[in-house]
Write a protein that holds these residues in place. Structure first.
Motif, PDB file in Angstrom:
ATOM      1  N   LYS A   1      51.309  37.369  33.621  1.00  0.00           N
ATOM      2  CA  LYS A   1      52.632  36.994  33.789  1.00  0.00           C
ATOM      3  C   LYS A   1      52.989  35.851  32.377  1.00  0.00           C
ATOM      4  N   HIS A   2      51.943  34.977  32.207  1.00  0.00           N
ATOM      5  CA  HIS A   2      52.117  33.824  31.369  1.00  0.00           C
ATOM      6  C   HIS A   2      51.315  34.198  29.949  1.00  0.00           C
ATOM      7  N   ASN A   3      50.798  35.314  29.884  1.00  0.00           N
ATOM      8  CA  ASN A   3      50.265  35.508  28.550  1.00  0.00           C
ATOM      9  C   ASN A   3      48.966  34.759  28.200  1.00  0.00           C
ATOM     10  N   ILE A   4      48.202  34.569  29.447  1.00  0.00           N
ATOM     11  CA  ILE A   4      47.031  33.660  28.956  1.00  0.00           C
ATOM     12  C   ILE A   4      45.790  34.677  28.787  1.00  0.00           C
ATOM     13  N   PRO A   5      45.043  34.261  27.893  1.00  0.00           N
ATOM     14  CA  PRO A   5      43.929  35.221  27.809  1.00  0.00           C
ATOM     15  C   PRO A   5      43.010  35.297  28.902  1.00  0.00           C
ATOM     16  N   LEU A   6      42.633  36.713  28.981  1.00  0.00           N
ATOM     17  CA  LEU A   6      41.585  36.521  30.208  1.00  0.00           C
ATOM     18  C   LEU A   6      40.278  36.438  29.896  1.00  0.00           C
ATOM     19  N   ALA A   7      39.418  35.611  30.846  1.00  0.00           N
ATOM     20  CA  ALA A   7      38.113  35.577  30.864  1.00  0.00           C
ATOM     21  C   ALA A   7      37.295  36.929  30.969  1.00  0.00           C
ATOM     22  N   LYS A   8      36.150  36.734  30.533  1.00  0.00           N
ATOM     23  CA  LYS A   8      35.128  38.055  30.151  1.00  0.00           C
ATOM     24  C   LYS A   8      34.611  38.049  31.599  1.00  0.00           C
ATOM     25  N   TYR A   9      34.238  39.235  31.955  1.00  0.00           N
ATOM     26  CA  TYR A   9      33.431  39.492  33.087  1.00  0.00           C
ATOM     27  C   TYR A   9      31.989  39.793  32.529  1.00  0.00           C
ATOM     28  N   ASN A  10      31.128  39.517  33.734  1.00  0.00           N
ATOM     29  CA  ASN A  10      29.641  39.549  33.478  1.00  0.00           C
ATOM     30  C   ASN A  10      28.974  40.805  34.372  1.00  0.00           C
ATOM     31  N   ARG A  11      29.090  41.990  33.909  1.00  0.00           N
ATOM     32  CA  ARG A  11      28.786  43.123  34.433  1.00  0.00           C
ATOM     33  C   ARG A  11      27.640  42.844  35.441  1.00  0.00           C
ATOM     34  N   PRO A  12      26.211  42.336  34.823  1.00  0.00           N
ATOM     35  CA  PRO A  12      25.056  42.240  35.467  1.00  0.00           C
ATOM     36  C   PRO A  12      24.937  41.610  36.899  1.00  0.00           C
ATOM     37  N   THR A  13      26.069  40.800  37.185  1.00  0.00           N
ATOM     38  CA  THR A  13      26.296  39.946  38.254  1.00  0.00           C
ATOM     39  C   THR A  13      27.101  40.476  39.364  1.00  0.00           C
ATOM     40  N   PHE A  14      27.758  41.757  39.175  1.00  0.00           N
ATOM     41  CA  PHE A  14      28.752  42.530  39.841  1.00  0.00           C
ATOM     42  C   PHE A  14      27.842  42.628  41.336  1.00  0.00           C
ATOM     43  N   TYR A  15      26.778  43.073  41.432  1.00  0.00           N
ATOM     44  CA  TYR A  15      26.213  43.447  42.611  1.00  0.00           C
ATOM     45  C   TYR A  15      25.081  42.668  42.780  1.00  0.00           C
ATOM     46  N   SER A  16      25.047  41.372  42.834  1.00  0.00           N
ATOM     47  CA  SER A  16      24.050  40.511  42.920  1.00  0.00           C
ATOM     48  C   SER A  16      24.044  40.094  44.420  1.00  0.00           C
ATOM     49  N   PHE A  17      22.969  40.369  45.419  1.00  0.00           N
ATOM     50  CA  PHE A  17      22.903  40.125  46.609  1.00  0.00           C
ATOM     51  C   PHE A  17      23.427  38.787  47.088  1.00  0.00           C
ATOM     52  N   LYS A  18      24.246  38.635  47.821  1.00  0.00           N
ATOM     53  CA  LYS A  18      24.678  37.072  48.308  1.00  0.00           C
ATOM     54  C   LYS A  18      24.696  35.931  47.541  1.00  0.00           C
ATOM     55  N   ALA A  19      25.144  36.347  46.175  1.00  0.00           N
ATOM     56  CA  ALA A  19      24.999  35.478  45.342  1.00  0.00           C
ATOM     57  C   ALA A  19      26.563  34.508  45.090  1.00  0.00           C
ATOM     58  N   TRP A  20      26.387  33.448  44.740  1.00  0.00           N
ATOM     59  CA  TRP A  20      27.673  32.741  44.250  1.00  0.00           C
ATOM     60  C   TRP A  20      28.049  33.036  42.942  1.00  0.00           C
ATOM     61  N   GLU A  21      27.045  33.279  42.169  1.00  0.00           N
ATOM     62  CA  GLU A  21      27.037  33.306  40.517  1.00  0.00           C
ATOM     63  C   GLU A  21      27.769  34.647  40.374  1.00  0.00           C
TER      64      GLU A  21
ATOM     65  N   TYR B   1      33.864  32.162  38.501  1.00  0.00           N
ATOM     66  CA  TYR B   1      34.821  32.271  37.346  1.00  0.00           C
ATOM     67  C   TYR B   1      35.972  31.254  37.369  1.00  0.00           C
ATOM     68  N   PRO B   2      36.451  30.689  36.333  1.00  0.00           N
ATOM     69  CA  PRO B   2      37.105  29.573  36.400  1.00  0.00           C
ATOM     70  C   PRO B   2      38.710  29.972  36.443  1.00  0.00           C
ATOM     71  N   PHE B   3      39.634  29.232  37.022  1.00  0.00           N
ATOM     72  CA  PHE B   3      40.948  29.175  37.159  1.00  0.00           C
ATOM     73  C   PHE B   3      41.406  28.766  35.659  1.00  0.00           C
ATOM     74  N   SER B   4      42.442  29.255  35.283  1.00  0.00           N
ATOM     75  CA  SER B   4      43.103  28.637  33.932  1.00  0.00           C
ATOM     76  C   SER B   4      43.684  27.404  34.163  1.00  0.00           C
ATOM     77  N   PRO B   5      43.606  26.434  33.204  1.00  0.00           N
ATOM     78  CA  PRO B   5      44.114  25.066  33.342  1.00  0.00           C
ATOM     79  C   PRO B   5      45.409  25.168  33.717  1.00  0.00           C
ATOM     80  N   GLU B   6      46.182  26.197  33.182  1.00  0.00           N
ATOM     81  CA  GLU B   6      47.946  26.194  33.227  1.00  0.00           C
ATOM     82  C   GLU B   6      48.158  26.498  34.997  1.00  0.00           C
ATOM     83  N   PHE B   7      47.066  27.465  35.607  1.00  0.00           N
ATOM     84  CA  PHE B   7      47.387  27.813  37.059  1.00  0.00           C
ATOM     85  C   PHE B   7      47.142  26.667  37.613  1.00  0.00           C
ATOM     86  N   LEU B   8      45.904  25.942  37.517  1.00  0.00           N
ATOM     87  CA  LEU B   8      45.531  24.586  38.097  1.00  0.00           C
ATOM     88  C   LEU B   8      46.641  23.555  38.225  1.00  0.00           C
TER      89      LEU B   8
END
Length: 392
Positions: A347-367, A372-379
């Protein structure tokens, strides 16, 4: 006819409200079902999942759809994917749903049976049979499933009903029935997989019977306004390619319409959204094919989700131009993983953070899940929308 560059996402129909079932969405950007394998070893949601789902519903009025959730313990066919059967599983999902609702967003539970897409070793450990519509093995597998008997098919229908009821009791606004991507209901739809000669196989009418019977039974149990259905007419993932897709899906849509009810929504995967193409960079089959024949037949009976590797600008173009005749929502999978505040960013035309594909299916992992961070503008604008749970 406008080009993609013509449409600014924030000024497009992406940010127009839309009614689905009993719920009013405030925009048309959808967080779709994404398998992430963050459940515990008994297929119970872990506490870290509360933050993940709540954060992606942090913009009020967002449609948040659960990852595909097993309808019975016999369909918990992968390590650490979720079920919605035991009391512990239901309680885990209730907490997630409450967290999404606390942000004034909408929650639908996608429910499935995996069939031959299950891992035989996972089922064997717990003493469950490896089964499908027919004894046709997955590609590159030496293990063939057992063809289901009539009693098991009827039990599957009842399991969809029972799980739908549990989802609603846990607070879900509805359920999405997964009949796509080569899982059990889709295994019955696909002629190369379903080689039965009884009333559940052979003709289009017979191959479609299980999906339609599941839908009818779930509608009767919880009401059509709480029921959605997902189809992937062009996918080849897990052997789901169909040569008769035009006739098959036209028949399915017309039979759904004959039920004379208003479903919450229909979810469709475009040819470019084939998981094989998105996960392994396989070439999408039927990549030049359109969903229009389904949308024409559906005729705005209820809103439709489209999924297919969209970017913010192409999503705006899709709702304004490509699908302008229909009430369409757009699903963002990978970008929503990496951007918990995706709706705000678009909505606010803020650049998107990049995803890290190798962690998509990491069992039970926080990482790769909650880091992934919220934008400063959202916070700055919404300091209390972020789920407060810290890493355990």
């Amino acid at each position: 006819m406008g080009s993609i560059a013509t449409y600014t996402p924030s000024e497009s129909k992406l940010f127009k409200p839309l009614q689905i079932g009993n719920c009013l969405l405030q925009h048309r950007i959808v967080f779709p079902p994404l398998t992430r394998l963050r459940n515990d070893d008994d297929h119970v949601p872990l506490p870290l999942m509360e933050k993940y789902y709540a954060d992606r519903g942090s913009t009020p009025g967002t449609l948040v759809i659960a990852e595909a959730t097993a309808i019975s313990h016999a369909e918990e066919g992968n390590w650490n994917n979720p079920g919605l059967v035991s009391d512990q599983q239901v309680e885990g999902w209730r907490k997630i749903i409450d967290a999404v609702h606390a942000n004034k967003s909408v929650f639908f539970q996608q429910i499935w049976a995996m069939g031959r897409a299950s891992l035989p070793d996972v089922l064997a450990v717990r003493g469950f049979p490896y089964r499908s519509s027919s004894a046709v093995p997955m590609k590159n597998s030496d293990t063939a499933p057992r063809a289901m008997i009539e009693a098991e098919i009827l039990e599957t229908i009842q399991s969809f009903v029972d799980t739908s009821k549990r989802a609603v009791l846990a607070g879900a606004d509805g359920v999405e029935i997964h009949s796509a991507h080569g899982y059990l209901l889709d295994q019955f739809l696909t002629s190369s997989v379903n080689q039965r000669t009884d009333r559940w196989g052979g003709s289009i009418e017979n191959r479609a019977r299980l999906t339609l019977e599941v839908v009818r039974a779930v509608v009767q149990a919880i009401g059509a306004e709480k029921v959605a259905i997902r189809f992937s007419p062009y996918a080849g993932f897990q052997g789901s390619e169909k040569t008769d897709y035009l006739e098959l899906y036209t028949y399915l849509i017309m039979e759904l319409k004959k039920m004379d009810v208003k479903f919450a929504y229909l979810s469709l995967v475009e040819a470019t959204g084939d998981p094989g193409a998105l996960i392994w960079n396989d070439k999408a089959i039927h990549q030049d094919k359109s969903l229009n024949f389904i949308l024409e037949a559906w005729d705005n009976l209820s809103p439709v989700i489209v999924a297919g590797g969209y970017q913010p600008d192409t999503a705006a173009w899709a709702v304004e131009e490509k699908y302008k005749k229909w009430n369409v929502m757009v699903a963002f999978g990978r970008h929503f993983i990496a951007n918990p505040d995706l709706v705000f960013r678009i909505k606010h035309n803020i650049p998107l953070a990049k995803y890290n594909r190798p962690t998509f299916y990491s069992f039970k992992a926080w990482e790769g899940y909650n880091d992934y961070p919220f934008s400063p503008e959202f916070l700055e604008a919404h300091p209390h929308a972020v789920h407060p749970m810290v890493k355990e």
